[in-house]
Design an enzyme around this catalytic site. Sequence first.
Site, PDB file in Angstrom:
ATOM      1  N   SER A  58      25.320 -50.418 -15.871  1.00 16.47           N
ATOM      2  CA  SER A  58      25.346 -49.044 -15.226  1.00 16.47           C
ATOM      3  C   SER A  58      24.475 -48.095 -15.314  1.00 16.47           C
ATOM      4  O   SER A  58      24.470 -47.686 -15.054  1.00 16.47           O
ATOM      5  CB  SER A  58      26.697 -48.633 -15.089  1.00 16.47           C
ATOM      6  OG  SER A  58      27.854 -50.416 -15.763  1.00 16.47           O
TER       7      SER A  58
ATOM      8  N   LYS B 157      27.907 -38.082 -18.250  1.00 19.21           N
ATOM      9  CA  LYS B 157      28.372 -38.933 -17.170  1.00 19.21           C
ATOM     10  C   LYS B 157      29.886 -38.219 -17.776  1.00 19.21           C
ATOM     11  O   LYS B 157      30.175 -38.183 -19.269  1.00 19.21           O
ATOM     12  CB  LYS B 157      28.809 -40.856 -17.851  1.00 19.21           C
ATOM     13  CG  LYS B 157      29.388 -41.250 -17.034  1.00 19.21           C
ATOM     14  CD  LYS B 157      29.110 -42.794 -17.383  1.00 19.21           C
ATOM     15  CE  LYS B 157      29.366 -43.813 -16.494  1.00 19.21           C
ATOM     16  NZ  LYS B 157      28.896 -45.256 -16.639  1.00 19.21           N
TER      17      LYS B 157
ATOM     18  N   SER C 153      27.682 -47.502 -13.210  1.00 19.29           N
ATOM     19  CA  SER C 153      28.396 -46.686 -12.827  1.00 19.29           C
ATOM     20  C   SER C 153      28.334 -45.183 -13.409  1.00 19.29           C
ATOM     21  O   SER C 153      28.827 -44.478 -12.715  1.00 19.29           O
ATOM     22  CB  SER C 153      29.340 -47.038 -13.692  1.00 19.29           C
ATOM     23  OG  SER C 153      29.387 -47.021 -15.632  1.00 19.29           O
TER      24      SER C 153
END
Length: 547
Positions: free
Chosen positions: A215, A121, A191
């Site tokens: 997330s 990420k 996210s």
Amino acid sequence: MPTPLSRRRLLGAAAVGAVTAAGFGGRTASARRRLPPPTSVTETDPALLSAIEAATLLQSRALHPRDLLDACLGRSAEYDGSVEAWIRIYSEQAYAAADLAAQRLATGSAPLACGLPIGLKDVFAVAGLPLTASSDALAGNIAAGDSGVWRRFRDAGMVLMGHLHTHEFAIGTATPQVGNPWGTEYSPGGSSGGSAAALAARFTPCAVGTDTGGSLRIPASACGITAIKPTFGRCSTSGVIPLTWTRDHTGPMGRSVADASLLLSYMAGVDVDDPSTSVGPDVPANGYPLSAVGGPQPLSGIRFGLPSTATEELPESVGVLFSAFLDLIRRLGGVIVDVRMPTVPTGLLTGDLAEFGVYHQQFVDRLPSYRPESAVAATAAVASLGVPVADYFSLERERRRYQHEYNRMFAEHALDVVLRPGALTDGIRRDTLADTSVFAGARENYFWANYTGAPVICVPAGRSTATGIPFGVQLGGLPWAEEALISTALELQEADPVWRDTPSLVSSPRRIPDVRTTRPGPGPSPTNTDDSGPGFRFVPTTSTAAV
């Protein structure tokens, strides 16, 4: 340089080799911590291999790390035009790492994760590579050092493919710039949406993300993959762009529970740069379980708490999937118990916003570069810094009280697991996204795990017949109970392996930005931003004492 093995030779070589049982601390692993035999692998396209399948072929030297990397990069280039999971790839560095991994594998004693491609990420720092949190506000930012998580993976011989998109600064739950591989008009969740989408699309067998209010779990549910949010402090957050320091968790994501468990075995452990990792029991010396026990009722005696309100908001199209999952638990011998979850103190959100604002105040002059919805959230967070210090610490006491109440629920009902839906909607279309801030929406369904610091695994439970979008279920436990949760989830996936379903992608070629390593940023933090945060961290506990 080692010569890559062709796919024509793969299955023949696999029939010869035996996979080492070493790899975690150099000790012999128990049967449930070993990789499956290479002969059990029937998939012939390296990009479609799960992490466990790829690892067993790499270990037996039936598959060369370059062949695996080639397949993953090729599939990404062919199909990422409609998904756009990757923000950048690092092919030159990746091929060099693949060659080094091949040399380690040739010794016969390489870590089990050696040679596996992985995507990070875009909040995890890697020295000399861009780190932007998918935000124009950090355009041109170069990491000054390595995040604690990447150091562990690098030392295990993993191959960094690239960075994956996040909802800007991990603020929201949609990752709107990314399409869900099961229907690109739908959100992949957030996210950590880029990480989940890349796994579902079979661009990479391994990925990692973060979880501050769902997330990891929200995108895992939406994309039909598995994510583990470990106990707070189980995995390092050093060198990771923060959202709120006392609630941020880093965690592994994989196509299956076994894949995520393999990653967790290398990801978890003490990092001197993150004091939270020094709390709690040691990580199992031989790693976490990789296979189920099996049998007709492997969950016999396991007690699952089901909150009375858990299904109230579920649409019928995913409610039937949740009910089927409960039936699976009963069929495998599990006992479902009605429970009442403690109510999350509403005032805790004020403390979250204050921590959020502390980090983003350094970028107040760059707010016009944020996406409009992110700018609104960041502005409100910076404004919240006027909260009196006494109020902030009062909120932290409320959080401790809430954690003890959660622990008492487990004790009073003799629970092993608590169940929650992985989502409260049947997919969310990207063109109808409204307030996607992690601090808004269905907080009760996710925040319980971040405020308690308790571990949760989100596993796929099937796909909606109405939208075709996957739906997952959260399995939570007490702090430090990762091993027991993984064992339970492995049994459920063994009995109903819906994780093997693969989306049908239409060719949509994309020239993904390919970046080379350059001079690291000046620092001093690995993220090359001011991420020092408060001088204390939340400490999980299993105490049930009244506070």
